[in-house]
Design an enzyme around this catalytic site. Structure first.
Site, PDB file in Angstrom:
ATOM      1  N   CYS A  80       6.051   5.005   2.137  1.00  0.00           N
ATOM      2  CA  CYS A  80       5.222   3.987   1.493  1.00  0.00           C
ATOM      3  C   CYS A  80       4.231   4.594   0.498  1.00  0.00           C
ATOM      4  CB  CYS A  80       4.447   3.192   2.534  1.00  0.00           C
ATOM      5  SG  CYS A  80       5.511   2.550   3.837  1.00  0.00           S
ATOM      6  N   HIS A 323       6.922  -5.330  -0.542  1.00  0.00           N
ATOM      7  CA  HIS A 323       6.631  -3.899  -0.523  1.00  0.00           C
ATOM      8  C   HIS A 323       7.847  -3.088  -0.925  1.00  0.00           C
ATOM      9  CE1 HIS A 323       5.137  -0.040   0.493  1.00  0.00           C
ATOM     10  NE2 HIS A 323       5.515   0.006   1.755  1.00  0.00           N
TER      11      HIS A 323
END
Lengths: 379, 145
Positions: A80, A323
């Site tokens: 991430c 995301h």
């Protein structure tokens, strides 16, 4: 030490785009950033491309579409925090004097024309045991609720706020308001997180152009200074990833505040890692916006809304945008760049002078997480 | 013969990893298998290549670890990934002997789960491969308070 500045940014829509190849998404974001910066392509000295799953030589496959070849291109994977790592890579090259102007791209394609799940990493024991991402955050939510009395309603308010912010962000996936009741009544994913407590699946790309001080001022009337760029990896915490706080986020943000010479009270606008509602609450505490255990009260009193003491996720955050892993970290820098120049349009945070970007993630059994990136930008 | 076999097929099983547990340990009950440090006495699970705390090589031996412990936190996953019989309960477990791990619960459905609840180790089905092979591994059964 040289000062570094963002002088241009670009971003695609963040939404499912199964028929658009990822290199095209990345190309569009990169081309928009370069055009916005007014820097001729030949003057880009270096590029970093952050992504998790897009395959070898992702940066090269993207930049050759605009004829950019021959320059050093580094592809970065940090789950991430891939995007934040790409931004940091460009900053380091400029500070080391190896480049004057650099491009950081982040992109991810999670959908495919046939649909499908995110790949499970075969060698991660926790994943093989059944620890899917929502389960990890659900366990964290339960701890926070037990220790501090945080409620499901307070968690739901994060989704309500971010979806409301997203209504004014044309690039967002989820642009429909939801009520707290709808969040709580949505199908359960991992108790207590419902489908509306979790971010949707999106594809997307973002890019920023970064330059050293004197060069920046040649191209941009209002360059935005990157006052801190911090990356940390996770500690072996007692319980692996389940604790009522993110130690890495605390550690990375403290270091960033130190380097930037500002404190949490100075931050006007923040784009943080909110793939699940509970994550945003916990990060209010980690980033120092409120004391441990006070996150529920913080959102109850509207302090993280646009117009509150620190506008958190004015873009809609991961909860509304989704995301696409590599894209997120770079997108946050782009959002703060626009905010600090007064160019955020319908979701502008009035008078924003100091912005903080935060991403954390990467499931590694026994570590809290793989990586946490924190950037502080100052107008 | 072949027809009878396919008609009454008993699922084959495989351990989730070959080095994590034994079905029958030194006291006849299931145990986890990990490392223990000769110097500090600390247990680690799964096995480590070196002691990550002291950062010394060569001080670890293989060790049996008892499955008695307590729930640190838990959740019920409504619908898991393919191969996982849903809903299932996932928990972070702190073992009495020190290590912590994330594992599914067994026999949880009719119990009230609570943080701090005592658990015991069972070896059970964690997931099923595409070809029907059952993946076996450590699971924890909540005990009555």
């Amino acid at each position: 030490m040289k000062d570094v500045y963002v002088i241009g940014a670009g971003m695609t829509d963040f939404k499912p785009q199964p028929d658009v190849p990822v290199h095209e998404l990345a190309f569009r974001a990169a081309w928009d950033a370069i055009s916005a910066s007014a820097v001729p392509l030949e003057k880009i000295d270096i590029a970093y491309a952050g992504h998790a799953y897009q395959g070898p030589c992702f940066g090269q496959k993207t930049l050759m579409r605009m004829g950019a070849t021959g320059i050093p291109i580094v592809n970065v994977e940090n789950a991430c925090a891939s995007g934040a790592s790409a931004v940091m890579g460009v900053i380091h090259a400029i500070k080391a004097g190896e480049a004057e102007i650099g491009l950081a791209i982040g992109a991810e394609k999670l959908t495919s024309p046939g649909g499908g799940f995110l790949p499970i990493v075969a060698d991660d024991l926790d994943s093989a045991m059944g620890r899917v991402m929502p389960a990890a955050f659900a366990m964290q939510a339960r701890l926070h609720m037990e220790r501090y009395g945080t409620t499901k309603e307070q968690m739901a308010k994060v989704a309500v706020k971010n979806r409301r912010n997203a209504m004014r962000n044309p690039r967002c996936h989820m642009r429909k308001e939801v009520s707290a009741e709808e969040v709580l009544a949505a199908p359960m994913i991992a108790d207590p997180l419902t489908r509306l407590s979790c971010c949707p699946v999106s594809d997307g790309a973002a890019a920023v152009v970064i330059a050293s001080g004197e060069v920046a001022r040649r191209y941009a009337a209002k360059p935005v200074r990157i006052a801190a760029s911090v990356l940390v990896s996770g500690s072996r915490t007692p319980y692996g990833i389940v604790d009522d706080r993110s130690e890495m986020s605390i550690r990375a943000s403290r270091k960033a505040y130190d380097i930037a010479g500002v404190g949490p009270g100075d931050v006007d606008v923040c784009e943080l890692h909110d793939p699940f509602t509970i994550a945003e609450l916990i990060h209010y505490e980690d980033l120092g916006f409120c004391k441990p255990g006070e996150a529920g009260r913080f959102i109850d009193t509207g302090q993280s809304a646009i117009g509150g003491s620190v506008a958190v996720s004015p873009s809609g955050g991961l909860l509304a945008k989704g995301h696409p892993l590599g894209a997120t970290g770079v997108a946050q820098i782009a959002e703060l760049f626009w905010q600090l120049r007064g160019e955020a349009g319908g979701y502008q945070v009035a008078g924003a002078k100091v912005g903080l970007a935060h991403t954390v993630g990467g499931g590694v059994s026994k570590l809290e997480s793989g990586a946490c990136g924190v950037h502080i930008l100052v107008a | 013969m072949a027809e009878a076999q396919s008609h009454n097929k008993v699922p084959t099983t495989r351990p989730i990893r070959p080095d994590l547990f034994v079905e029958r340990g030194s006291d006849g009950r299931p145990k986890l298998t990990g490392s223990r440090c000769r110097e500090t006495g600390e247990y680690f699970w799964p096995v480590e290549l070196m002691n990550p705390k002291t950062r010394k090589l060569g001080t670890l031996t293989g060790a049996e670890i008892d499955g008695a412990g307590r729930i640190v936190s838990y959740t019920v996953v409504a619908r898991g990934l393919p191969g996982f019989a849903s809903p299932y309960a996932m928990a972070t477990i702190a073992l009495d002997q020190g290590p912590t791990l994330i594992a599914q619960l067994e026999d949880w459905q009719d119990k009230a789960l609570a943080l701090g609840q005592r658990v015991e180790l069972k070896i059970g089905v964690i997931s099923t491969d595409k070809d029907g092979t059952q993946v076996m591994g450590p699971k924890f059964r909540p005990l009555a308070p």
